[in-house]
Design an enzyme around this catalytic site. Structure first.
Site, PDB file in Angstrom:
ATOM      1  N   GLY A  43       4.408   1.183   7.448  1.00 59.95           N
ATOM      2  CA  GLY A  43       4.344   1.463   6.017  1.00 59.95           C
ATOM      3  C   GLY A  43       4.183   2.957   5.805  1.00 59.95           C
ATOM      4  N   LEU A  92      -0.590   6.822   9.357  1.00 60.38           N
ATOM      5  CA  LEU A  92       0.234   7.905   9.918  1.00 60.38           C
ATOM      6  C   LEU A  92      -0.292   9.283   9.517  1.00 60.38           C
ATOM      7  CD1 LEU A  92       3.832   6.420   9.479  1.00 60.38           C
ATOM      8  CD2 LEU A  92       2.376   6.399  11.519  1.00 60.38           C
ATOM      9  N   HIS A 137      -3.046   4.416  -1.136  1.00 56.11           N
ATOM     10  CA  HIS A 137      -2.553   5.797  -1.009  1.00 56.11           C
ATOM     11  C   HIS A 137      -2.137   6.353  -2.364  1.00 56.11           C
ATOM     12  CE1 HIS A 137      -2.527   7.010   3.164  1.00 56.11           C
ATOM     13  NE2 HIS A 137      -1.928   5.899   3.579  1.00 56.11           N
TER      14      HIS A 137
END
Ligand code: ZN
Length: 195
Positions: A43, A92, A137
């Site tokens: 994702g 990430l 996020h």
């Protein structure tokens, strides 16, 4: 385009709604998929490529050959959450950092796809976790904000290393300072939400 790392201010940005789905946005999404696969992720939110828009992508298989498992969520809203389940997460933007995070088990999410079509998904397991992580996020929330106090203590030195590295790169002039980065995000919001 590149994936930005903690504590880049884009990761604390509350993103703006996408107002236009056009060729340029489709191109952006294509680049995001490339970056996500390169980094072996499942994702990626637009914040993570310093793009202040409410948009994220997902492929729970992480396999670029499984393109039928690719999802694009534009202006997503989680409209219902049921149950609660603990599971390991990484990000990430905080590579090689992992912790257990409590999330809703089953969710319903509404969003638009790249053709501008609205859709609704009722989903559980891994995709549900990814969608909740990526939706966070868009509000500037990271998975490390949702971990237990003991996990937070355990991860603090590693999180501190990210902070130190980022400040070193700024001091060396390889990354602009936070004020400049925030100005750039503001300018992007203005350009992207016009017309
Ligand atoms: Zn993440």
């Amino acid at each position: 385009m590149e994936i930005v790392h903690y504590p880049h201010p884009a990761l604390r940005w509350k993103s703006s709604d996408v107002t236009r789905i056009d060729a340029s946005l489709r191109e952006t999404v294509g680049q995001m998929f490339e970056l996500m696969y390169e980094a072996q992720g499942i994702g990626l939110a637009a914040n993570q490529v310093a793009l202040p828009l409410r948009l994220f992508i997902m492929n729970p298989t992480g396999d670029p050959n499984e393109s039928e498992s690719e999802f694009v969520f534009i202006n997503p809203e989680i409209t219902s959450r049921k149950g609660s389940v603990l599971g390991e997460e990484g990000c990430l933007s905080l590579p090689e950092l992992y912790a257990e995070v409590r999330r809703a088990d089953e969710i319903t999410v509404e969003a638009y796809d790249l053709d501008g079509q609205g859709f609704e998904l009722k989903i559980d397991d891994l995709p549900s976790r990814v969608i909740q992580h990526e939706s966070d996020h868009l509000d500037g929330v990271l998975f490390i904000d949702r971990i237990s106090e003991s996990a937070e203590k355990e991860l603090a030195p590693k999180v501190g290393e990210f902070e130190t590295r980022f400040r070193q790169l700024q001091a060396a002039g390889e990354i602009p300072d936070d004020n400049r980065l925030r100005d750039e995000l503001e300018a992007q919001v203005a350009a992207l939400t016009q017309g």
